[in-house]
Design an enzyme around this catalytic site. Structure first.
Site, short mmCIF file in Angstrom:
data_model
loop_
_atom_site.label_atom_id
_atom_site.label_comp_id
_atom_site.label_asym_id
_atom_site.label_seq_id
_atom_site.Cartn_x
_atom_site.Cartn_y
_atom_site.Cartn_z
N PRO A 25 -60.08 -10.27 -21.20
CA PRO A 25 -61.11 -10.90 -22.19
C PRO A 25 -60.52 -10.56 -23.32
O PRO A 25 -60.54 -9.29 -23.69
CB PRO A 25 -62.37 -10.27 -21.65
CG PRO A 25 -62.13 -8.89 -20.82
CD PRO A 25 -60.93 -8.94 -20.36
N CYS A 108 -65.88 -1.90 -24.85
CA CYS A 108 -65.51 -2.48 -26.18
C CYS A 108 -65.91 -1.38 -27.02
O CYS A 108 -67.08 -0.91 -27.23
CB CYS A 108 -66.24 -3.63 -26.67
SG CYS A 108 -65.96 -4.06 -28.46
N ALA A 232 -53.76 -7.58 -21.91
CA ALA A 232 -54.19 -8.39 -23.31
C ALA A 232 -53.14 -8.69 -24.10
O ALA A 232 -52.65 -9.70 -24.31
CB ALA A 232 -55.29 -7.43 -23.86
#
Length: 315
Positions: A25, A108, A232
């Site tokens: 994500p 996060c 990522a």
């Protein structure tokens, strides 16, 4: 190629014995167009960018702008930021018909997320995480729908193991472990910590952090025994990485142009992705020119003049 349908069970993918290759994500970046691209290059599962569940539930406009998909965009995991169980479960019920699972962001490290009670601060609230997983499990009307979490690690790894075991007891489908603490940014990944977590639970574990080449997938699996590997920045730099390419191939660049035009990708997003893709294959003067381009037609002209068209690939 196997067609994915609503009755497919994403957990079956973990039974096939291969190391799953997963697109992380990424805020602003792992949107539908980019997911469409990496799926062409051996990516097994894609995650949406993180969506704040409360905002998502508050307005139809937010839902339409935050979550776009199509019939080919599967298997798909929708990642949410949430800090209460019912809001997460409500959001999961909305996206369940169009996806294969939801993932709770517990990793996060950005200050805004932590101060709002989202992201990495949740690794210090194992009972809340357990409750959120259980709510999704109990309220989504699809027994095959996945409920996963993505975490960072504690300095005291015993706390991380406790968190993971509590999530497992609540029915978590798998756990993605970014092998750094919330304070660490570019320090080396703690592969030993990922291995300890893998050895402490029976649900699948996915490793995240510093996956830049296909060989990193194999080395991470060898070091940790994980069931999947998530990338990522490595995929941003080279969306064809999982297919074994060292750098972004020209075919992949033109695939991105085609997908972006077809899906109406905003120019800024279209251009930013190409800046990442070309970084390792272009010189500094070339990058300076490319980064200053301001229209889709200028970008296409530049690519044709500098690298050639797809038709010239075979010549």
């Amino acid at each position: 190629m196997k067609t994915w349908n609503r009755n497919s069970n994403i957990m079956d993918m973990f039974e096939e014995g291969k190391v799953l290759k997963i697109c992380a994500p990424m805020v602003r970046y792992s949107k539908l167009a980019f997911r469409s691209l990496v799926r062409k290059y051996s990516c097994d599962i894609c995650f949406t960018p993180m969506i704040v569940a409360a905002d998502f539930m508050r307005s139809v406009k937010a839902r339409d702008s935050e979550f776009t998909t199509n019939e080919h965009d599967r298997p798909l995991i929708v990642q949410f930021a949430a800090h209460d169980a019912q809001t997460l479960a409500d959001a999961a019920c909305v996206v369940a018909p169009f996806s294969d699972g939801v993932d709770l962001n517990c990793g996060c490290p950005q200050r805004w997320a932590m101060s709002a009670g989202y992201g990495a601060c949740l690794i210090n609230k194992p009972e809340l995480v357990k409750d959120m997983v259980r709510h999704v499990r109990n309220q989504v009307d699809n027994p095959n729908y996945a409920a996963s979490i993505k975490i960072r690690i504690h300095k005291d790894l015993r706390r991380t193991v406790d968190l993971c075991q509590k999530a497992e007891s609540a029915g978590v489908s798998w756990i993605t472990v970014h092998g750094r603490t919330a304070e660490e940014r570019h320090q080396p990944v703690h592969y030993d910590a990922i291995k300890t977590i893998k050895d402490s639970i029976s649900v699948p574990v996915i490793a995240n952090g510093d996956i830049k080449y296909l060989r990193d997938v194999e080395s991470t699996h060898r070091l940790t025994g994980v069931d999947g590997v998530m990338s990522a920045r490595g995929l941003l730099a080279n969306p064809a990485m999982f297919a074994g390419y060292e750098d972004t191939p020209l075919k992949c660049i033109w695939d991105w142009v085609d997908i972006s035009i077809e899906q109406g990708t905003p120019f800024t997003c279209f251009h930013h992705h190409l800046i990442y893709m070309l970084e390792r294959v272009s010189s500094q003067p070339e990058r300076k020119v490319f980064n200053s381009l301001s229209s889709t037609s200028a970008v296409i002209d530049y690519l044709q003049n500098t690298y050639g068209s797809v038709q010239e690939l075979g010549t």
